[in-house]
Design a protein around this motif. Structure first.
Motif, PDB file in Angstrom:
ATOM      1  N   SER A 260      28.103  20.084 -13.202  1.00 39.64           N
ATOM      2  CA  SER A 260      27.013  19.206 -12.775  1.00 39.64           C
ATOM      3  C   SER A 260      27.516  17.783 -12.554  1.00 39.64           C
ATOM      4  O   SER A 260      27.092  17.100 -11.606  1.00 39.64           O
ATOM      5  CB  SER A 260      25.876  19.227 -13.789  1.00 39.64           C
ATOM      6  OG  SER A 260      26.228  18.572 -15.000  1.00 39.64           O
ATOM      7  N   LEU A 261      28.428  17.309 -13.407  1.00 42.61           N
ATOM      8  CA  LEU A 261      29.012  15.980 -13.219  1.00 42.61           C
ATOM      9  C   LEU A 261      29.876  15.935 -11.968  1.00 42.61           C
ATOM     10  O   LEU A 261      29.861  14.954 -11.210  1.00 42.61           O
ATOM     11  CB  LEU A 261      29.834  15.594 -14.452  1.00 42.61           C
ATOM     12  CG  LEU A 261      29.038  15.254 -15.712  1.00 42.61           C
ATOM     13  CD1 LEU A 261      29.949  15.240 -16.938  1.00 42.61           C
ATOM     14  CD2 LEU A 261      28.331  13.907 -15.560  1.00 42.61           C
ATOM     15  N   LEU A 262      30.635  16.983 -11.731  1.00 39.41           N
ATOM     16  CA  LEU A 262      31.464  17.041 -10.531  1.00 39.41           C
ATOM     17  C   LEU A 262      30.611  17.108  -9.267  1.00 39.41           C
ATOM     18  O   LEU A 262      30.992  16.564  -8.222  1.00 39.41           O
ATOM     19  CB  LEU A 262      32.415  18.232 -10.611  1.00 39.41           C
ATOM     20  CG  LEU A 262      33.588  18.049 -11.586  1.00 39.41           C
ATOM     21  CD1 LEU A 262      34.229  19.393 -11.920  1.00 39.41           C
ATOM     22  CD2 LEU A 262      34.634  17.103 -10.989  1.00 39.41           C
ATOM     23  N   LYS A 263      29.451  17.725  -9.345  1.00 38.12           N
ATOM     24  CA  LYS A 263      28.541  17.736  -8.193  1.00 38.12           C
ATOM     25  C   LYS A 263      28.030  16.329  -7.913  1.00 38.12           C
ATOM     26  O   LYS A 263      27.866  15.938  -6.745  1.00 38.12           O
ATOM     27  CB  LYS A 263      27.391  18.707  -8.437  1.00 38.12           C
ATOM     28  CG  LYS A 263      27.784  20.174  -8.303  1.00 38.12           C
ATOM     29  CD  LYS A 263      26.598  21.093  -8.538  1.00 38.12           C
ATOM     30  CE  LYS A 263      26.996  22.557  -8.329  1.00 38.12           C
ATOM     31  NZ  LYS A 263      25.852  23.488  -8.570  1.00 38.12           N
ATOM     32  N   LYS A 264      27.781  15.550  -8.973  1.00 39.46           N
ATOM     33  CA  LYS A 264      27.383  14.157  -8.769  1.00 39.46           C
ATOM     34  C   LYS A 264      28.521  13.371  -8.105  1.00 39.46           C
ATOM     35  O   LYS A 264      28.281  12.527  -7.228  1.00 39.46           O
ATOM     36  CB  LYS A 264      26.988  13.496 -10.095  1.00 39.46           C
ATOM     37  CG  LYS A 264      25.702  14.012 -10.694  1.00 39.46           C
ATOM     38  CD  LYS A 264      25.222  13.148 -11.869  1.00 39.46           C
ATOM     39  CE  LYS A 264      24.607  11.847 -11.404  1.00 39.46           C
ATOM     40  NZ  LYS A 264      23.872  11.128 -12.470  1.00 39.46           N
ATOM     41  N   ALA A 265      29.742  13.657  -8.518  1.00 44.27           N
ATOM     42  CA  ALA A 265      30.895  13.007  -7.892  1.00 44.27           C
ATOM     43  C   ALA A 265      30.987  13.398  -6.422  1.00 44.27           C
ATOM     44  O   ALA A 265      31.252  12.552  -5.544  1.00 44.27           O
ATOM     45  CB  ALA A 265      32.178  13.377  -8.627  1.00 44.27           C
ATOM     46  N   HIS A 266      30.788  14.675  -6.138  1.00 37.80           N
ATOM     47  CA  HIS A 266      30.846  15.168  -4.760  1.00 37.80           C
ATOM     48  C   HIS A 266      29.813  14.456  -3.899  1.00 37.80           C
ATOM     49  O   HIS A 266      30.113  14.009  -2.772  1.00 37.80           O
ATOM     50  CB  HIS A 266      30.609  16.681  -4.764  1.00 37.80           C
ATOM     51  CG  HIS A 266      30.834  17.354  -3.457  1.00 37.80           C
ATOM     52  ND1 HIS A 266      29.857  17.394  -2.474  1.00 37.80           N
ATOM     53  CD2 HIS A 266      31.913  18.008  -2.941  1.00 37.80           C
ATOM     54  CE1 HIS A 266      30.322  18.062  -1.432  1.00 37.80           C
ATOM     55  NE2 HIS A 266      31.571  18.437  -1.677  1.00 37.80           N
ATOM     56  N   ALA A 267      28.603  14.303  -4.401  1.00 34.39           N
ATOM     57  CA  ALA A 267      27.539  13.648  -3.638  1.00 34.39           C
ATOM     58  C   ALA A 267      27.818  12.163  -3.427  1.00 34.39           C
ATOM     59  O   ALA A 267      27.379  11.574  -2.425  1.00 34.39           O
ATOM     60  CB  ALA A 267      26.201  13.837  -4.358  1.00 34.39           C
ATOM     61  N   ALA A 268      28.543  11.565  -4.363  1.00 30.93           N
ATOM     62  CA  ALA A 268      28.822  10.127  -4.282  1.00 30.93           C
ATOM     63  C   ALA A 268      29.953   9.799  -3.325  1.00 30.93           C
ATOM     64  O   ALA A 268      30.093   8.648  -2.888  1.00 30.93           O
ATOM     65  CB  ALA A 268      29.163   9.592  -5.675  1.00 30.93           C
ATOM     66  N   LEU A 269      30.765  10.782  -2.968  1.00 35.62           N
ATOM     67  CA  LEU A 269      31.960  10.535  -2.162  1.00 35.62           C
ATOM     68  C   LEU A 269      31.676  10.617  -0.665  1.00 35.62           C
ATOM     69  O   LEU A 269      30.816  11.369  -0.206  1.00 35.62           O
ATOM     70  CB  LEU A 269      33.038  11.566  -2.509  1.00 35.62           C
ATOM     71  CG  LEU A 269      33.788  11.356  -3.823  1.00 35.62           C
ATOM     72  CD1 LEU A 269      34.528  12.631  -4.218  1.00 35.62           C
ATOM     73  CD2 LEU A 269      34.770  10.185  -3.708  1.00 35.62           C
ATOM     74  N   LYS A 270      32.468   9.861   0.090  1.00 33.20           N
ATOM     75  CA  LYS A 270      32.527  10.046   1.527  1.00 33.20           C
ATOM     76  C   LYS A 270      33.177  11.402   1.829  1.00 33.20           C
ATOM     77  O   LYS A 270      33.950  11.912   1.015  1.00 33.20           O
ATOM     78  CB  LYS A 270      33.397   8.967   2.176  1.00 33.20           C
ATOM     79  CG  LYS A 270      32.901   7.551   2.072  1.00 33.20           C
ATOM     80  CD  LYS A 270      33.940   6.624   2.693  1.00 33.20           C
ATOM     81  CE  LYS A 270      33.511   5.172   2.626  1.00 33.20           C
ATOM     82  NZ  LYS A 270      34.561   4.265   3.180  1.00 33.20           N
ATOM     83  N   PRO A 271      32.920  11.986   2.998  1.00 29.24           N
ATOM     84  CA  PRO A 271      33.718  13.153   3.409  1.00 29.24           C
ATOM     85  C   PRO A 271      35.207  12.802   3.392  1.00 29.24           C
ATOM     86  O   PRO A 271      35.618  11.744   3.870  1.00 29.24           O
ATOM     87  CB  PRO A 271      33.228  13.418   4.839  1.00 29.24           C
ATOM     88  CG  PRO A 271      31.834  12.876   4.855  1.00 29.24           C
ATOM     89  CD  PRO A 271      31.866  11.661   3.974  1.00 29.24           C
ATOM     90  N   GLY A 272      36.004  13.657   2.803  1.00 24.92           N
ATOM     91  CA  GLY A 272      37.432  13.406   2.657  1.00 24.92           C
ATOM     92  C   GLY A 272      37.794  12.614   1.410  1.00 24.92           C
ATOM     93  O   GLY A 272      38.980  12.435   1.118  1.00 24.92           O
ATOM     94  N   GLY A 273      36.787  12.138   0.672  1.00 24.05           N
ATOM     95  CA  GLY A 273      37.058  11.390  -0.553  1.00 24.05           C
ATOM     96  C   GLY A 273      37.588  12.280  -1.666  1.00 24.05           C
ATOM     97  O   GLY A 273      37.478  13.514  -1.611  1.00 24.05           O
ATOM     98  N   GLN A 274      38.166  11.651  -2.685  1.00 22.22           N
ATOM     99  CA  GLN A 274      38.818  12.404  -3.761  1.00 22.22           C
ATOM    100  C   GLN A 274      38.145  12.162  -5.111  1.00 22.22           C
ATOM    101  O   GLN A 274      37.742  11.031  -5.409  1.00 22.22           O
ATOM    102  CB  GLN A 274      40.280  11.979  -3.898  1.00 22.22           C
ATOM    103  CG  GLN A 274      41.161  12.359  -2.751  1.00 22.22           C
ATOM    104  CD  GLN A 274      42.609  12.010  -3.049  1.00 22.22           C
ATOM    105  OE1 GLN A 274      43.299  12.704  -3.795  1.00 22.22           O
ATOM    106  NE2 GLN A 274      43.083  10.913  -2.475  1.00 22.22           N
ATOM    107  N   VAL A 275      38.076  13.209  -5.898  1.00 24.39           N
ATOM    108  CA  VAL A 275      37.788  13.065  -7.312  1.00 24.39           C
ATOM    109  C   VAL A 275      39.120  13.158  -8.049  1.00 24.39           C
ATOM    110  O   VAL A 275      39.967  13.995  -7.723  1.00 24.39           O
ATOM    111  CB  VAL A 275      36.794  14.132  -7.820  1.00 24.39           C
ATOM    112  CG1 VAL A 275      37.356  15.548  -7.696  1.00 24.39           C
ATOM    113  CG2 VAL A 275      36.390  13.852  -9.268  1.00 24.39           C
ATOM    114  N   VAL A 276      39.335  12.256  -9.023  1.00 22.95           N
ATOM    115  CA  VAL A 276      40.565  12.261  -9.809  1.00 22.95           C
ATOM    116  C   VAL A 276      40.171  12.365 -11.279  1.00 22.95           C
ATOM    117  O   VAL A 276      39.484  11.494 -11.812  1.00 22.95           O
ATOM    118  CB  VAL A 276      41.418  10.997  -9.569  1.00 22.95           C
ATOM    119  CG1 VAL A 276      42.699  11.070 -10.394  1.00 22.95           C
ATOM    120  CG2 VAL A 276      41.745  10.853  -8.092  1.00 22.95           C
TER     121      VAL A 276
END
Length: 345
Positions: A260-276
């Motif tokens: 669920s936290l990673l989904k929030k990260a996904h929604a917050a990112l631009k297309p092509g953005g990275q989660v680290v």
């Protein structure tokens, strides 16, 4: 392997490991006492005998000698005749004048509340997990202690994060980075130092962010360091970020919560953005390397549902949240690893 453990042989049973383990808590408090008396710094300044060190820090010589001898036995000091000197590790991490000084971290690592969790370990095993901890209590003074004490330990990881982001951020006229559970702020601050057009948005409790703000000001990036006080679970993270940092955060929770936290990260990112992600990542056997493997007990005893996760588990969580191309970066100067994944374009 310690000197005591090395006395055991394959053919001759030994109690060395038993006593080494049972007495391990003594070593921790010997080190804490040495840091509180600033013994390492005093030795580095030229006070090399027990009498000299005791006089300088105004304590009786007997106890000071006992502490210094024990520090020698466990490997933090060298002793030649009646004179003590620092090891290279102690000079780097325990001289309070060093920028890598770790003495302040002991206030967090050996806080009575941390010790108490281990004292309740049998109870936690019987019920299947530790008590609900104070992680979500944003004003908890323990997390302020964490922010004030742990930053030097995180510098190598922060530099590694900046390098992982370099291909995506180099040459950008502007970049937005979200640092979730920012703590001391060193991760976002280091990214800001490497990329002059990066704007850092730091999310954590208000009291903890005061420490991050101080660190950002001290490192000259306060104008590009934006505070988001609140809970990572309750707040809207916003959108349009080039990267989202989840550092030493996901191990507090179970896998569904992390997705669920990673989904929030996904929604917050631009297309092509990275989660680290920065975390302790044991091998698939879960018993190696030693430090990531042993960190599991910290999470089991100290949280209700926390754990360490292997790369395959992190990769699956990232995939379930919509990320692709997960990769692991093992850090050379840290027992932790980075896991980076990309939001599809």
């Amino acid at each position: 392997m310690s000197a005591l453990q090395s006395t055991a042989t394959a053919s001759q049973p030994s109690l060395a490991l038993f006593f080494d383990t049972v007495q391990a808590y003594q070593r921790a408090f010997i080190l804490k006492t040495a840091a509180e008396l600033d013994i390492f710094t005093l030795i580095a300044k030229g006070n090399q005998t027990a009498a000299q060190i005791a006089k300088t820090c105004n304590v009786p010589e007997r106890g000071l000698r006992v502490i210094c001898d024990c520090l020698t036995v466990i490997g933090f000091l060298n002793k030649n005749g009646n004179r003590y000197s620092l090891t290279s590790d102690s000079a780097m991490f325990l001289d309070s004048r060093s920028p890598a000084y770790m003495g302040k971290a002991l206030s967090f690592l050996l806080d009575p509340s941390q010790i108490e969790k281990m004292q309740r370990l049998t109870e936690s095993v019987r019920k299947g997990g530790g008590a609900a901890d104070s992680f979500m209590a944003g004003e908890d003074r323990l997390w302020v202690e964490f922010a004030r004490g742990m930053a030097p330990m995180m510098v190598p990881a922060a530099e590694a994060i900046a390098q992982v982001l370099r291909p995506a951020l180099s040459g950008k006229t502007s970049a937005r980075i979200l640092d979730v559970a920012a703590g001391h702020g060193i991760f976002g601050i280091t990214v800001a130092e490497h990329f002059q057009n990066a704007q850092i948005h730091a999310l954590d409790s208000a009291n903890v962010l005061k420490v991050a703000e101080e660190n950002a000001a001290a490192r000259g990036v306060r104008a590009r360091y934006h505070l988001l006080p609140g809970s990572a679970f309750d707040m809207d993270w916003g959108n349009g970020y080039d990267a989202v940092l989840l550092t030493n955060f996901l191990h507090h929770f179970d896998q569904p919560t992390n997705v669920s936290l990673l989904k929030k990260a996904h929604a917050a990112l631009k297309p092509g953005g990275q989660v680290v992600i920065l975390d302790f990542v044991p091998n698939e056997d879960r018993v190696s390397p030693p430090i990531p493997a042993m960190f599991t007990i910290t999470m089991f005893g100290g949280t209700e549902h926390g754990d360490t996760y292997t790369f395959s588990q992190f990769s699956q969580m990232c995939s379930d949240a919509g990320f692709k191309d997960a990769k692991q970066v093992q850090l050379q100067a840290s027992p932790e690893s980075l896991v980076a994944a990309r939001k599809p374009e």
